[in-house]
Design a protein around this motif. Structure first.
Motif, PDB file in Angstrom:
ATOM      1  N   GLU B   9      -5.039  -0.591  -0.037  1.00 44.57           N
ATOM      2  CA  GLU B   9      -4.119   0.294  -0.596  1.00 44.57           C
ATOM      3  C   GLU B   9      -2.880  -0.200  -0.403  1.00 44.57           C
ATOM      4  O   GLU B   9      -2.059  -0.209  -1.394  1.00 44.57           O
ATOM      5  CB  GLU B   9      -4.355   1.593   0.087  1.00 44.57           C
ATOM      6  CG  GLU B   9      -3.544   2.564  -0.394  1.00 44.57           C
ATOM      7  CD  GLU B   9      -3.735   4.093  -0.154  1.00 44.57           C
ATOM      8  OE1 GLU B   9      -4.402   4.514   0.375  1.00 44.57           O
ATOM      9  OE2 GLU B   9      -2.943   4.914  -0.692  1.00 44.57           O
ATOM     10  N   LEU B  10      -2.402  -0.845   0.847  1.00 44.27           N
ATOM     11  CA  LEU B  10      -1.028  -1.186   1.004  1.00 44.27           C
ATOM     12  C   LEU B  10      -0.803  -2.504  -0.134  1.00 44.27           C
ATOM     13  O   LEU B  10       0.184  -2.345  -0.650  1.00 44.27           O
ATOM     14  CB  LEU B  10      -1.057  -2.007   2.521  1.00 44.27           C
ATOM     15  CG  LEU B  10       0.395  -2.117   2.923  1.00 44.27           C
ATOM     16  CD1 LEU B  10       0.282  -2.066   4.520  1.00 44.27           C
ATOM     17  CD2 LEU B  10       0.956  -3.327   2.618  1.00 44.27           C
ATOM     18  N   THR B  11      -1.835  -3.346  -0.355  1.00 46.08           N
ATOM     19  CA  THR B  11      -1.700  -4.400  -1.232  1.00 46.08           C
ATOM     20  C   THR B  11      -1.478  -4.097  -2.728  1.00 46.08           C
ATOM     21  O   THR B  11      -0.675  -4.510  -3.418  1.00 46.08           O
ATOM     22  CB  THR B  11      -3.144  -5.318  -1.243  1.00 46.08           C
ATOM     23  OG1 THR B  11      -3.103  -5.807   0.248  1.00 46.08           O
ATOM     24  CG2 THR B  11      -2.877  -6.493  -2.114  1.00 46.08           C
ATOM     25  N   SER B  12      -2.224  -2.813  -2.997  1.00 46.86           N
ATOM     26  CA  SER B  12      -1.974  -2.457  -4.055  1.00 46.86           C
ATOM     27  C   SER B  12      -0.552  -1.777  -4.524  1.00 46.86           C
ATOM     28  O   SER B  12      -0.122  -1.524  -5.731  1.00 46.86           O
ATOM     29  CB  SER B  12      -3.007  -1.319  -4.724  1.00 46.86           C
ATOM     30  OG  SER B  12      -2.571   0.095  -3.856  1.00 46.86           O
ATOM     31  N   HIS B  13       0.155  -1.213  -3.650  1.00 47.85           N
ATOM     32  CA  HIS B  13       1.610  -0.784  -3.660  1.00 47.85           C
ATOM     33  C   HIS B  13       2.460  -1.826  -3.469  1.00 47.85           C
ATOM     34  O   HIS B  13       3.743  -1.527  -3.692  1.00 47.85           O
ATOM     35  CB  HIS B  13       1.677   0.130  -2.544  1.00 47.85           C
ATOM     36  CG  HIS B  13       0.886   1.760  -2.689  1.00 47.85           C
ATOM     37  ND1 HIS B  13       0.873   2.262  -3.734  1.00 47.85           N
ATOM     38  CD2 HIS B  13       0.128   2.062  -1.639  1.00 47.85           C
ATOM     39  CE1 HIS B  13       0.056   3.056  -3.550  1.00 47.85           C
ATOM     40  NE2 HIS B  13      -0.488   3.079  -2.275  1.00 47.85           N
TER      41      HIS B  13
END
Lengths: 65, 185
Positions: B9-13
């Protein structure tokens, strides 16, 4: 219901330009060192919950006006 | 929260996070440093993130807190030295969309960061006044005030650029008419 701003004509133009600027920035490739950071996240030790790192959200973050 | 899920999720942001950092710093290198600090803080304090809540908003809060914390530490440092110089190079008004957007970027970069931040949260990310107030840790009235002042300043700059364009167009028209020996109808 959320209190959302009402736009005037210039505001609409401004918001369109703001979106273009943001989208341009968001579409830029991430630099290699940020990609590498993501790759090595698993190897970074994590906190044990003690203490408060600078910048972490708290209940006293009100900025002076 | 499972670390692998959190990482995904962090990567997606990341790209939106970097764009938000750019909206604050107006400088590539400073934005990258800010994102790096934010990611490290988020990762090492992941147990403080409440699963089921908005991770992007949490990351934005860490990023902006880090930005203002760094800024307070570096009060004597000239803000955005390289970016300001680059952006202060005069770009002649033109009808080309990219140049007009470059003018807008320059005008945006001249605003106080607190106004740029609110303009981005509300104008781009469609936050409500209340949501923006929550992220920024200020009252709703402050959000409205910063938004209005930011928009007024940008409107003024855009109107001035628009007037410049009119004047240039008029001057060009007169020059062509004069060169051809005619008179303007």
């Amino acid at each position: 219901m959320a209190n959302r701003p009402q736009n005037q004509p210039w505001d609409t133009l401004i918001d369109e330009n703001l979106k273009k600027v943001f989208v341009e920035d968001a579409n830029a490739d991430l630099p290699p060192h940020l990609m590498e950071l993501l790759d090595r996240l698993d190897k970074i030790p994590v906190a044990n919950g003690a203490g408060q790192a600078a910048g972490m959200p708290s209940h006293s973050q009100e900025e002076a006006e | 929260m499972d670390r692998q899920d959190a990482k995904a999720e962090l990567t997606s942001h990341m790209k939106v996070l970097r764009a938000f950092a750019m909206s604050l710093t107006r400088n590539d290198a400073a934005a990258d440093d800010l994102v790096q600090d934010t990611v490290l803080k988020a990762w090492t304090n992941l147990e403080k993130f409440q699963e089921g809540t908005n991770m992007r908003a949490w990351l934005f809060t860490i990023l902006r807190n880090t930005f203002y914390s760094n800024r307070r530490k570096a009060v004597r440092e000239v803000e955005d030295s390289s970016g300001a110089i680059t952006e202060s190079i005069s770009v002649k008004p033109a009808h080309d969309g990219r140049l007009q957007l470059a003018e807008f970027r320059r005008a945006l970069g001249e605003l106080p960061v607190e106004q740029r931040e609110i303009l981005t949260l509300i104008g781009v990310l469609q936050y409500s006044y209340e949501e923006a107030a929550d992220v920024c840790g200020v009252k709703v009235g402050t959000v409205k005030s910063r938004l209005n002042r930011g928009r007024e300043a940008l409107t003024l700059k855009m109107q001035m650029n628009s007037d410049d364009r009119m004047e240039l167009t008029d001057a060009a028209t007169h020059a062509v008419v004069a060169a051809s020996g005619g008179t303007a109808a």
